[in-house]
Design a protein around this motif. Structure first.
Motif: not given
Length: 306
Positions: A81, A101, A137
């Motif tokens: 990530v 991710h 996100q």
């Protein structure tokens, strides 16, 4: 997790520290390139750059992530990530897609309110009762991505500096919580109503406008503290106003021209109402209380500010 961290100002440092303290493997830190700073205009690393170097972490400072070489180098980190906090560069889709991710952003507002560059200052200027921080996100749009977790706090008379510090600490804790269990914090789409945009603050915008109400002027003082600093001019000299109180309506004279000094305490007429400065700074000097200022700088009631 293998993490790429991307951030530049002081706001981002607590998140970097929290990731390291939580035991994550920060494989690379991206930050804005060193820039001239201070009186000597010496090239100075960003706060994140300096902190990462102190932690012994590798730092990269590309001027762009849009070219193929930069994107290949980013992907080569093989990250789980990327954690982003006030980085300052637009992330192209190839960067957003590279970590397993994706990219998670620490954003200083309650999305979709105050998307953009200056959410803390805009929330104060608008008179919002509360604000907060969200773990978003990231996607290609400007702060449009779904939110995994958010925290709230009352604004309650705080300056932008105070609020930014609080949100930075809150965002760091939330990011660690999300990374500890991604499945327990699913990404939830932002509401389609209530969208506002937080445009970047300009220095000219920080000039105080006495034609605004006293409430609005006091908000400006807090929103622009510490940077760029709310200011006014008098007699050709610039003063920064760092703190002020709104004068109770019963004590505020009516019919006075906005920008008029009303008394020996430097109370200033607005439209309507008045403010009473409590902390002020002359050019090239430190901050001081109004009583200290007036001992060495006489300002007669009835004076009109430029």
């Amino acid at each position: 997790m293998r993490i790429i961290f991307m951030g530049t100002p002081d706001f981002a440092v607590p998140t970097l520290d929290a990731l390291v303290a939580a035991g994550h493997d920060v494989v690379a830190v991206y930050s804005q390139p060193p820039r001239p700073a201070h009186r000597g205009k010496k090239e100075t690393p960003s706060p994140v750059h300096a902190r990462a170097a102190a932690l012994g972490l590798p730092v990269l400072t590309p001027t762009s992530l849009r070219n193929a070489q930069a994107q290949a180098e980013f992907a080569a980190h093989d990250a789980d990530v990327a954690v982003v906090a006030a980085y300052g560069l637009i992330l192209p889709q190839a960067i957003l897609d590279a970590p397993r991710h994706g990219c998670l952003n620490v954003h200083g507002s309650l999305l979709p309110r105050w998307r953009g560059a200056a959410p803390v200052q805009r929330a104060i200027l608008a008179g919002d009762a509360e604000t907060g921080v969200g773990i978003m996100q990231m996607e290609a749009g400007l702060d449009t991505g779904p939110v995994r977790l958010e925290g709230r706090t009352p604004i309650a008379g705080k300056t932008a500096g105070e609020l930014t510090t609080e949100l930075a600490q809150l965002g760091a804790r939330l990011m660690v919580d999300v990374l500890a269990d991604l499945d327990s914090h699913p990404a939830v789409a932002q509401p389609e109503d209530g969208i506002t945009y937080a445009a970047k603050i300009s220095k000219d915008e920080a000039r105080l406008d006495w034609n605004l109400s006293a409430v609005q002027v006091e908000r400006s003082v807090r929103a622009f503290n510490p940077m760029p600093g709310a200011w006014f001019e008098m007699g050709g000299e610039r003063f920064k106003l760092l703190a002020a109180d709104v004068v109770p309506p019963a004590e505020a004279p009516v019919g006075m021209a906005p920008g008029t000094i009303l008394d020996d305490s430097l109370t200033i007429a607005c439209n309507p109402g008045a403010i009473r400065p409590t902390l002020i700074q002359r050019a090239g000097r430190g901050a001081m209380g109004v009583a200290e200022l007036l001992r060495g700088f006489s300002i007669a009631p009835g004076t009109r500010l430029d």
